[in-house]
Design an enzyme around this catalytic site. Structure first.
Site, mmCIF file in Angstrom:
data_model
loop_
_atom_site.group_PDB
_atom_site.id
_atom_site.type_symbol
_atom_site.label_atom_id
_atom_site.label_comp_id
_atom_site.label_asym_id
_atom_site.label_seq_id
_atom_site.Cartn_x
_atom_site.Cartn_y
_atom_site.Cartn_z
ATOM 1 N N THR A 1 0.852 -1.190 0.000
ATOM 2 C CA THR A 1 0.000 0.000 0.000
ATOM 3 C C THR A 1 0.887 1.239 0.000
ATOM 4 O O THR A 1 1.857 1.318 0.755
ATOM 5 C CB THR A 1 -0.948 0.010 1.226
ATOM 6 O OG1 THR A 1 -1.719 1.215 1.209
ATOM 7 C CG2 THR A 1 -0.198 -0.083 2.540
ATOM 8 N N HIS B 1 2.898 -11.888 14.108
ATOM 9 C CA HIS B 1 4.014 -12.417 14.891
ATOM 10 C C HIS B 1 3.862 -13.917 15.173
ATOM 11 O O HIS B 1 4.813 -14.572 15.608
ATOM 12 C CB HIS B 1 4.117 -11.651 16.213
ATOM 13 C CG HIS B 1 5.520 -11.573 16.748
ATOM 14 N ND1 HIS B 1 6.546 -12.368 16.298
ATOM 15 C CD2 HIS B 1 6.063 -10.778 17.718
ATOM 16 C CE1 HIS B 1 7.651 -12.078 16.955
ATOM 17 N NE2 HIS B 1 7.387 -11.107 17.822
#
Length: 504
Positions: free
Chosen positions: A423, A475
């Site tokens: 983006t 994560h």
């Protein structure tokens, strides 16, 4: 009086743009706020509208030309179209006469919802562009049908009149459901000797594009209005920006008195304090749902780095003209970004993987989602097999997706899949942000505004064009080592573009 048609102000990180499409030609009569030309930057398409009624006198910059902000690309002769107005009545009479001679009038044809993509159960009636009783032409867009991510156009099956609207805007419908009816050839009942003003009004109601330009339609949408709600004061009943603004102000004034009397204990305030309530579109509801899912179902972290963009900018400046001449597309920054991201994904397969239940799925292909801003919201169409594409093919692919997004032509297959998202908020001036994941993907890269900053180089201070990178990642699957290594790899490849060629 000749008026300059100029390129609008470009986003801060965009140096130049391309003339994409002229919608008019020299000699054409235009109305105020009518879209004249599309100006394309790396990621957004800007519309240039007519400042006044008149005639296009000259087109200076043809389609494909590279232009800068405030550059003159054409000339408009204001008011020159007045002489042509007298020709409108004979043309309208000719059309009415032709309609009167048509055969087969009276057949009623159903307007149905088109087939929906396999994974979509229902859709929403987004916008009717005509109302019951309006004359319509074959293949004219009647209504937009909105699904979770794409907008489908339903066109008129034949010339005639829209006899009935069965499902209004906001209704939930399914595939092949009847939403309206067209009386084929019903327009022929109109007398051929109709007056010129009436013919002109009928002709102008054939499409919103003639009654109100794109800029006016956007303003109407912002205030939750239809073209028919506002009385037009322009030529032929055309609705202008001033008409919309005056309508909004006048509508707010009578509402203020009862509100004040109903709550006398509130302190007096000055100025307009209007508010409006608009239902969320299906696309916006889907975006909101997916963002909440990403936030609540992933262990999302963001890590940052910065890049010296001077090598890429110098390379682009040196070869952009030759590149455009050879490949027919502008050389932007996104081609380099996608190339660097693809190479980094090869070196860090965890970033190109996703979680499916208790399994990790490693993808041995490279489909990159490109975030594109559209009038209905942010979407992420997919550029497939980027490891097999050249920089020119990447630029062409991104341009095609951006134009389809702007025009509401993205299909479901354009949106499905994607292993990683890029983006670029820099085109809107964003200096730094923390992008949110696009599930089921495990990472998203945010590019930002290129800004000159003082940097220490070999013990000396130099002014360099720097850009922040932000990598948001899950994560649960990607550790800090992989996330930092991924960003450093992109930094090294962009600061030394020869690495992309040598694969080092």
């Amino acid at each position: 009086m000749a008026i300059d048609i100029k390129v609008p102000q470009l986003p801060e990180s965009v140096a130049d743009a391309t003339v994409a499409t002229w919608h008019v030609k020299p000699g054409d009569k235009v109305s105020r706020d009518q879209n004249l030309v599309d100006i394309e930057t790396d990621k957004v398409v800007l519309e240039v509208v007519a400042p006044e009624d008149g005639v296009i006198a000259d087109i200076i910059a043809e389609e494909g030309a590279t232009v800068g902000a405030e550059e003159v690309i054409g000339k408009l002769e204001a008011g020159a179209g007045e002489a042509a107005a007298s020709d409108e009545a004979p043309k309208a009479e000719e059309k009415a006469t032709e309609a009167a001679t048509e055969s087969g009038a009276g057949e009623e044809i159903e307007v149905k919802v088109p087939q929906l993509p396999e994974s979509v159960a229902d859709a929403t009636v987004a916008t009717w562009h005509v109302k019951a009783g309006d004359a319509v032409k074959r293949d004219q867009n009647l209504v937009d049908i909105e699904t979770d991510k794409v907008v489908l156009e339903v066109v008129a099956p034949a010339d005639g009149v829209l006899a009935e609207i069965i499902h209004d805007e906001g209704a939930t419908v399914s595939a092949d459901e009847v939403i309206g009816k067209v009386q084929a050839g019903a327009g022929s009942a109109k007398p051929a000797a109709a007056s010129a003003p009436a013919a002109e009004a009928s002709e102008s109601s054939d499409s919103d594009g003639e009654v109100a330009g794109p800029a006016v339609r956007r303003l109407l949408a912002e205030h939750g209005l239809q073209v028919s709600d506002v009385k037009g004061t322009g030529k032929g009943g055309r609705v202008t920006k001033e008409d919309v603004e005056n309508h909004v102000k006048n509508a707010a004034k009578p509402a203020a008195a009862p509100a004040a009397s109903a709550t006398p204990a509130q302190p007096a305030v000055s100025g307009d304090r209007e508010q409006k309530r608009v239902p969320m579109t299906r696309l916006r509801k889907t975006i909101a749902k997916r963002l909440l899912e990403a936030k609540n179902s992933t262990a999302m972290l963001t890590t940052f780095n910065e890049i010296n963009m001077k090598p890429i900018m110098d390379l682009r400046k040196k070869y952009k003209d030759v590149f455009e001449e050879r490949h027919g597309v502008r050389l932007g920054f996104m081609g380099f970004y996608v190339k660097a991201v693809t190479e980094a994904l090869k070196r860090f397969p965890e970033v190109n993987a996703s979680i499916d239940g208790d399994d990790i799925v490693y993808h041995n292909y490279f489909d990159v989602s490109i975030a594109v801003s559209t009038p209905r919201g942010l979407v992420t169409p997919v550029l497939r097999d980027t490891d097999k594409l050249s920089v020119a093919e990447i630029e062409k692919g991104i341009k095609e997706l951006a134009l389809k997004g702007r025009d509401g032509k993205l299909a479901m297959e354009d949106m499905q899949g994607g292993n990683f998202t890029i983006t670029n908020g820099g085109v809107f001036g964003s200096l730094l942000s923390t992008p949110i994941l696009n599930p089921p993907q495990s990472a998203i890269l945010g590019m930002h505004k290129i800004q000159d900053r003082p940097m220490a180089v070999d013990g000396k201070v130099e002014i360099l064009p720097m850009m922040y990178l932000a990598l948001s990642y899950d994560h649960r699957i990607i550790d800090g080592k992989e996330s930092v290594g991924f960003l450093v790899t992109i930094k090294e490849l962009l600061e030394d573009p020869q690495r992309l060629l040598l694969d080092v």
